[in-house]
Every structure is written in C-alpha cells, then in structure tokens.
Design an enzyme around this catalytic site. Structure first.
Site, mmCIF file in Angstrom:
data_model
loop_
_atom_site.group_PDB
_atom_site.id
_atom_site.type_symbol
_atom_site.label_atom_id
_atom_site.label_comp_id
_atom_site.label_asym_id
_atom_site.label_seq_id
_atom_site.Cartn_x
_atom_site.Cartn_y
_atom_site.Cartn_z
ATOM 1 N N ASP A 55 0.830 -1.211 0.000
ATOM 2 C CA ASP A 55 0.000 0.000 0.000
ATOM 3 C C ASP A 55 0.862 1.258 0.000
ATOM 4 O OD1 ASP A 55 -1.974 1.862 0.215
ATOM 5 O OD2 ASP A 55 -2.596 1.307 2.237
ATOM 6 N N ASP A 260 -1.776 5.043 -5.735
ATOM 7 C CA ASP A 260 -2.087 4.292 -4.520
ATOM 8 C C ASP A 260 -2.212 2.805 -4.826
ATOM 9 O OD1 ASP A 260 -3.036 3.222 -2.189
ATOM 10 O OD2 ASP A 260 -4.759 4.563 -2.004
#
Ligand SMILES: *[C@@H]1O[C@H](CO)[C@@H](O)[C@H](O)[C@H]1NC(C)=O
Length: 409
Positions: A55, A260
């Site tokens: 992440d 992201d």
C-alpha cells in the site's frame, strides 16, 4: 498445510545487501477477483510468514493481531495465517518514543500520551474503506540470510473491514509504503539495510508482479518523470485532466492525482466520472455491446458471447490519458482500455474506474489504483522527490531481473 507455503517463501528472492543494493519481493495477486497484490514477509521470533497487501497510500504496516490484553476484536476470520501473537515485551513501544511521535503526527487529533500507560503506542487508522486500531509492536523481520532487522509495525486488534470486498481478503495485513518515517522503507533505510528510499512496483496484467526497494536499476524504455508533491499526505505527481481519445472531457477541471497501490480500482471525482461514462456510452452506441447489471462493478456491458478476457473487448473502447501539469511542464500517463476495464466471472466487461464523489477524500482526487498501474513500472523516488512510470511487461521475470543491481559486497 505448512508445506503449501514453501514454494511461496522459496520465491522470496532477496539479494545480499551491500552499499548499493536493492531488495525484491515477488508479489502475488490480481485485480479481479482478488483485488490486491501482496508480498510475503517473515516476522517474529520464530519467524512466521504473513501476506501483506502493498500500500503506497498509507505509512503504517500492520498485521491482524492477537493482543495479550485485548485479544482480537473484529479481526478478520479468514486470514491466510494464524494471527500474529506478540509477547508483552513486543508491545513496549513508549508513547513518547520517536517512532510513536511520528505516527501520531500523521494522525491529527490523537489524544495526548496517557500517563497511565506510557509504554504503549496506540494507533487508529481510518482508510478510505475500513479502519484498523491497535498498538505498535516491535519484532524481528527477515530481510535476507544475513540481515534481520527490528521492525516497528501495528498489532491490529480491532478492525473494521472495508465494506465492499472483491472476495475473501486473502491477506494478514498491510505493508505501508508511504513516505512517512513509520513506513517500511524509511525503517529499512534508518537501519542501513538500504541506502536509498526508492520504491518500484510492476504489477502484471496476467497477475503477480514484483516490488523493488532501494537501489534498483530502472527498466528499459523512457521513464516519464514528474516532481512529487511534498505538501500532500500521498504520492502525487500534481494535478491532471482526463483525456478521452485525446480529447479533454468537457467541463472537467484538473484534479490532484495520487498513486495508490492499496486501491484496486481507479477513482475519479464525480464531474469527470459522469463525463467519462457518457463518452463511453456514446462510443458504444453503435457497437454490439449492451449495458448489463453485474454484481462486480456499477458500470458493465455484455457482448453477444461472454468475454473471456479484456483482449476480447478492448478494441471497442477508446484510450484514455491523464495530462499532468507540474513545475517541470507537463507529463502524460496513458490509460489504454486494459488499464481501465476488467472482465468479470459472468463474462461482462466493466469499467474499473469508480465514482469517488460519495467519499470525503476521494471526491477531490484522481486516485490511480492497481488496475491503471498494471504493466507499468512505477517508481516512487523519495530521495529526489519524483515519481516515474514506464510501460513494462511485468510477467517477463527474466527481463526484469536486470533491474536489480548486483550487490557490490
Ligand atoms: C505519511 O507520512 C507523511 C510524512 O510524515 C505524512 O505527511 C502523511 O500524512 C502520512 N500519510 C498518511 C496517510 O498518514
């Protein structure tokens, strides 16, 4: 059961670390149906494997965790491995410590350190979807055969699962690759396991991929670079407008763009999303595709026959691109149909771009998720604050091996 993990761990090819070095983590996963890409990390004493979703949109790494005092409230029942079980001494991370202060700085509104419990660092992270609460833990993490490292990460004992999950979440936690000092790469650098805080990932359109950390060689081809905004909490190459078949979508202003890897799909603010959907509908009007309801995503089409893959349908769709404006001029990020469509189990083609307008954060951002980063080598260079990307065939392992600079030890 244990034997099942062996091939995966065997794949974890970690190079010896030297002054100029890189670490590579093979990734497993796909956009659909799994919805994430994870690395396998060995943590604890004795070391145990955990699957961590990579992440770049958050800083803190955490594991689903059985806390000695709190147990595991609302932990995921279907994690691939037994919960991480820290001993009391692993949870002695002082609230006044440097790392806890950094973590609290990233979470505005954290209450002051409690006098009653100064040897504990509590965290509470709200994601766009889902939430994790817990205490920081300090434990061993395996880097390579010679180097173990002490690593501070979250023991997440109280979780709120994301509302919409593509399938049972097949991970034990999250690997926080954000810029913050609590991030995995910042901790590797602080302990001199790598020299440069640079992250690269290549997610294959056929599933799986690799994560590179440190001093890796760039893949062949012309990397497009854009300066990284340092005023935002995310990795952003600046504001962008969306082009549909090389034409701007009318009436849609520029929005801040964010990379992201923790997001499966790409999100656009309502204005852009609605404009895009009507453009796509217009172009499909003359085709044999018909709109259809599919549980997987809100906007889907079916053909005369079920599609087997995006290759079957991509010619019906126009390319998109993002035109980024920044201090160095403009850069472009191409989004061919395979980077914004998926084909579902029912054989429908669906738009893998979602409307962010119902979310407080997303409604102001163009959030580039995994689907749009497939077969793109994406580089997050925290040393000189720049972001880069170049087309790559991420499943061609042998080609990609050359991106790693051999150790100079
Ligand atoms: C990650 O850390 C950076 C640097 O401390 C900070 O600016 C940012 O807000 C953090 N991101 C999140 C999502 O907390």
């Amino acid at each position: 059961m244990a034997a099942m993990w062996c091939p995966i761990i065997g794949l974890l090819l970690l190079l010896p670390l030297g002054p100029s070095s890189a670490i590579k983590f093979p990734l497993i996963g796909n956009i659909y149906p799994d919805g994430h890409f994870y690395a396998t990390l060995q943590i604890g004493k004795p070391l145990k494997p955990y699957f961590l979703d990579i992440d770049t949109g958050s800083n803190l790494t955490w594991l689903e965790c059985k806390h000695p005092d709190h147990g595991c409230n609302g932990c995921n029942q279907r994690t691939p491995h037994p919960y991480y079980k820290p001993a009391a001494h692993n949870l002695m991370v002082r609230c006044e410590s440097w790392i806890c202060a950094q973590l609290r700085k990233d979470q505005p509104g954290s209450p002051p350190c409690p006098n009653s419990d100064p040897h504990r660092c509590h965290y509470d992270i709200q994601y766009v979807s889902g939430r994790s609460k817990g205490d920081l833990a300090n434990d061993m993490i395996f880097i390579n055969r010679r180097d173990d490292m002490n690593y501070v990460f979250g023991c997440g004992y109280e979780q709120e699962e994301p509302l919409e999950q593509p399938s049972p979440p097949a991970v034990d936690g999250i690997l926080g690759l954000g810029r913050g000092s609590v991030g995995f790469v910042a901790q590797l650098k602080a302990q001199e396991k790598i020299v440069r805080n640079v992250i690269g990932h290549c997610l294959s359109i056929h599933g799986n991929g690799n994560l590179y950390i440190g001093d890796f060689r760039l893949p062949p081809g012309d990397v497009t670079w854009a300066p990284m905004s340092t005023s935002l909490p995310y990795y952003s190459p600046g504001p962008a407008t969306l082009l549909f078949d090389e034409q701007p979508i009318r009436g849609s202003p520029a929005f801040t763009t964010v990379f992201d890897s923790g997001a499966t799909y790409t999100y656009m603010p309502g204005q852009i999303y609605n404009g895009l959907v009507s453009k796509v509908q217009d172009t499909l009007h003359k085709s044999s595709l018909k709109e259809v309801k599919d549980r997987a995503l809100p906007q889907c089409w079916k053909g005369k026959m079920p599609f087997r893959s995006v290759d079957d349908v991509k010619n019906e769709f126009k390319p998109l691109s993002l035109k980024l404006t920044h201090a160095r001029g403009t850069s472009s990020l191409d989004i061919p149909p395979e980077n914004y469509l998926i084909v579902t189990k029912d054989g429908n083609a669906c738009l893998a771009i979602l409307d962010g307008s119902s979310d407080r954060v997303l409604r102001h951002l163009i959030l580039i998720g995994d689907v749009t980063m497939q077969d793109l080598f994406v580089i997050y260079d925290n040393e000189v604050n720049r972001l880069g990307w170049v087309r790559a065939q991420c499943d061609r392992m042998q080609d990609l091996e050359s991106v790693i600079i051999g150790s100079r030890l």
